[in-house]
Design a protein around this motif. Structure first.
Motif, PDB file in Angstrom:
ATOM      1  N   GLY A   4       0.821  -1.212   0.000  1.00 39.24           N
ATOM      2  CA  GLY A   4       0.000   0.000   0.000  1.00 39.24           C
ATOM      3  C   GLY A   4       0.851   1.256   0.000  1.00 39.24           C
ATOM      4  N   VAL A   5       1.912   1.236   0.796  1.00 42.95           N
ATOM      5  CA  VAL A   5       2.793   2.401   0.900  1.00 42.95           C
ATOM      6  C   VAL A   5       3.449   2.720  -0.442  1.00 42.95           C
ATOM      7  N   LYS A   7       2.578   1.856  -3.373  1.00 45.57           N
ATOM      8  CA  LYS A   7       1.561   2.263  -4.352  1.00 45.57           C
ATOM      9  C   LYS A   7       1.121   3.716  -4.070  1.00 45.57           C
ATOM     10  N   ALA A   8       0.883   4.019  -2.811  1.00 51.71           N
ATOM     11  CA  ALA A   8       0.363   5.340  -2.450  1.00 51.71           C
ATOM     12  C   ALA A   8       1.382   6.451  -2.693  1.00 51.71           C
ATOM     13  N   HIS A   9       2.642   6.150  -2.399  1.00 50.64           N
ATOM     14  CA  HIS A   9       3.654   7.210  -2.423  1.00 50.64           C
ATOM     15  C   HIS A   9       4.664   7.037  -3.544  1.00 50.64           C
TER      16      HIS A   9
ATOM     17  N   TYR B 258      -3.028   1.855   5.064  1.00 52.12           N
ATOM     18  CA  TYR B 258      -2.281   1.403   3.875  1.00 52.12           C
ATOM     19  C   TYR B 258      -2.750   0.022   3.434  1.00 52.12           C
ATOM     20  N   PHE B 261      -5.825   0.619   1.584  1.00 52.02           N
ATOM     21  CA  PHE B 261      -5.537   1.275   0.302  1.00 52.02           C
ATOM     22  C   PHE B 261      -5.011   0.283  -0.731  1.00 52.02           C
TER      23      PHE B 261
END
Lengths: 319, 319
Positions: A4-5, A7-9, B258, B261
């Motif tokens: 997730g991290v 992908k998000a950032h 996360y 997400f």
């Protein structure tokens, strides 16, 4: 979580060689600049991966929950962050981290990358002042990272970056208070137990014992206990300037942080100390622990300039 | 708390006529620009006061915990935000807020300030689709504020600002899940009770009942339940673009957001829908409630442009 991290950032960080255990800033490392590598266990989000990007850390090594990353991802970060002028390691003073980062530093030396290290030791409750170097690093390490990142970004030499980062750490003072423990996903248990109406002052960010367990008290009184202890160490004089970080350990909401900050501001104002910057929110958490910490960075002109130097990361931006 | 807020964010907001119940952006209102006034109860920090500043809201009216501000501070905000081109009110669809903001709008008309209103109704769990206008406004209102603020900042007319804000609201879909209640300071009680191993899907941000109470399930399954419901309403086609907000209700840490997400991104990717922006963190909380919500803003070209329009507030910055 790391899926997730990343992908998000993706605008800020990218996995090194496909591993999300070592993440490099998209716009961080460059030739001729000292590289800054940070890292540690997870469970402290947005620490440490939220502070990677231009003007701050160049790479972050990511461990399991509350445990140090092994040497290999740290080495990968070091190589990715290296711009030929050496690499600075800044991380919290915990035995596992020290062991692994030191191994990585030796491996980097073998590849002709010079490494210097500054351990963060801002938790004033974790050891008496005579043992300053034995203290743990906690939320105040954000200030230390910020100063280090600015020094590197400005093109200072490795020795200069190390010196100003060490100064920032020596002038950063943190103390926390916990009201409820966090739940460790790996054990499905609380990391400590505390009575419904009790608080623990001086708690660490992994549930390390504090200095005193007491009955619940009003927010102003908690803040006074912390500020009294910080004032006893920081040797401030009227006219001095500070940066303030009021940090949630996870489950304590912003509303309560503002209540703490109100009293911090009153206490500083009464001593004619001005607040040059304040950061209030979730900066260095301990999973879903209920509690908060207060950190003070005692500024001088050099630290003030570096604190305001621009940076652009997922969780900290200074324009 | 408000003493702490106004002290902490003095660079962004200032009390109107000495009252911290009505706060105006330092660099917001200006002549010739439609003013944007938001507001609501406290306990949702950083909502609503964290979103006041250049490019976003011009003023915020601040109520007690979970209760609407009265008409007078709303009127003060309206006057402070007015630049001669009218004022747009954007706030969540709750009976108390509607009553007080409408009274303030009438009082503003008496002072020759034209007011238009967009109620946020993004909580798809709060009422069936046939009653779209009866739905509550929850975390997705951040998207609606952002679009409204950009439209106002760009100098659109009051009618144009209203129209695009209404479109943003119609294209915003939120659903939340709660694992533990929050504690109300005014009653010292939980606002609802939920079993240790239960979750409630569709929970509101003041503890309003959701659509179903179920046994605890994995994060991916929770996310799928929410995304299925959102997909059933948003009528997206392959190639569409969205903005995603994964919001903590207070005590749920970033790590878990996360994880949610990650699954949201997978689900969108499987439908060939791209994520143009993601905001993950504490955006609209419910004191210390454990839980999270997922909001999707279904973009078109106009909304995309306004979403990326710069803003500078204490808790949301777009460069």
């Amino acid at each position: 979580m790391l899926d997730g991290v990343t992908k998000a950032h993706a605008a800020y960080i990218q996995p090194i060689k496909g591993s999300n255990r070592s993440l490099v800033a998209k716009n961080g490392p460059r030739k001729g600049k000292v590289g800054l590598v940070i890292g540690g266990g997870t469970g402290h989000e947005p620490c440490f991966l939220g502070y990677v990007g231009k003007g701050l850390a160049d790479a972050v090594a990511v461990g399991n929950i509350f445990s140090s990353p092994p040497p290999t991802p740290i080495l990968e970060c070091t190589k990715a962050a290296s711009g030929g002028e050496g690499v600075l390691f800044v991380y919290g003073n915990y035995a596992g981290d020290v062991m692994n980062f030191e191994m990585a530093a030796e491996m980097a030396q073998d590849e002709n990358i010079e490494v210097r290290t500054v351990l963060t030791t801002d938790d004033i409750a974790s050891s008496p002042i005579e043992d300053r170097e034995g203290r743990r690093g906690v939320a105040g390490n954000i200030f230390v990272f910020k100063i280090a990142g600015a020094a590197c970004d400005r093109g200072l030499s490795l020795a200069e970056c190390e010196a100003v980062t060490r100064k920032a750490n020596n002038r950063t003072f943190t103390m926390g208070v916990a009201l409820e423990p966090c739940s460790l996903p790996q054990t499905r248990r609380h990391n400590f137990e505390i009575g419904q109406d009790d608080i623990e002052i001086g708690m660490g960010i992994h549930g390390e014992r504090g200095v005193v367990r007491d009955r619940m008290m009003p927010a102003d009184e908690i803040t006074d206990r912390i500020m009294d202890r910080i004032f006893s160490e920081m040797n401030a004089v009227p006219g001095d300037r500070v940066a303030v970080l009021v940090n949630s350990f996870g489950a304590t909401p912003l509303m309560e942080l503002y209540i703490l900050f109100r009293r911090v501001a009153q206490r500083l104002s009464a001593k004619d100390i001005s607040i040059e910057a304040n950061w209030i929110g979730h900066y260095c958490t301990s999973l879903d622990m209920v509690g908060a910490s207060i950190s003070i960075l005692h500024l001088d002109n050099e630290l003030s300039e570096l604190l305001h130097h621009p940076c652009d990361t997922a969780f900290l931006r200074v324009n």
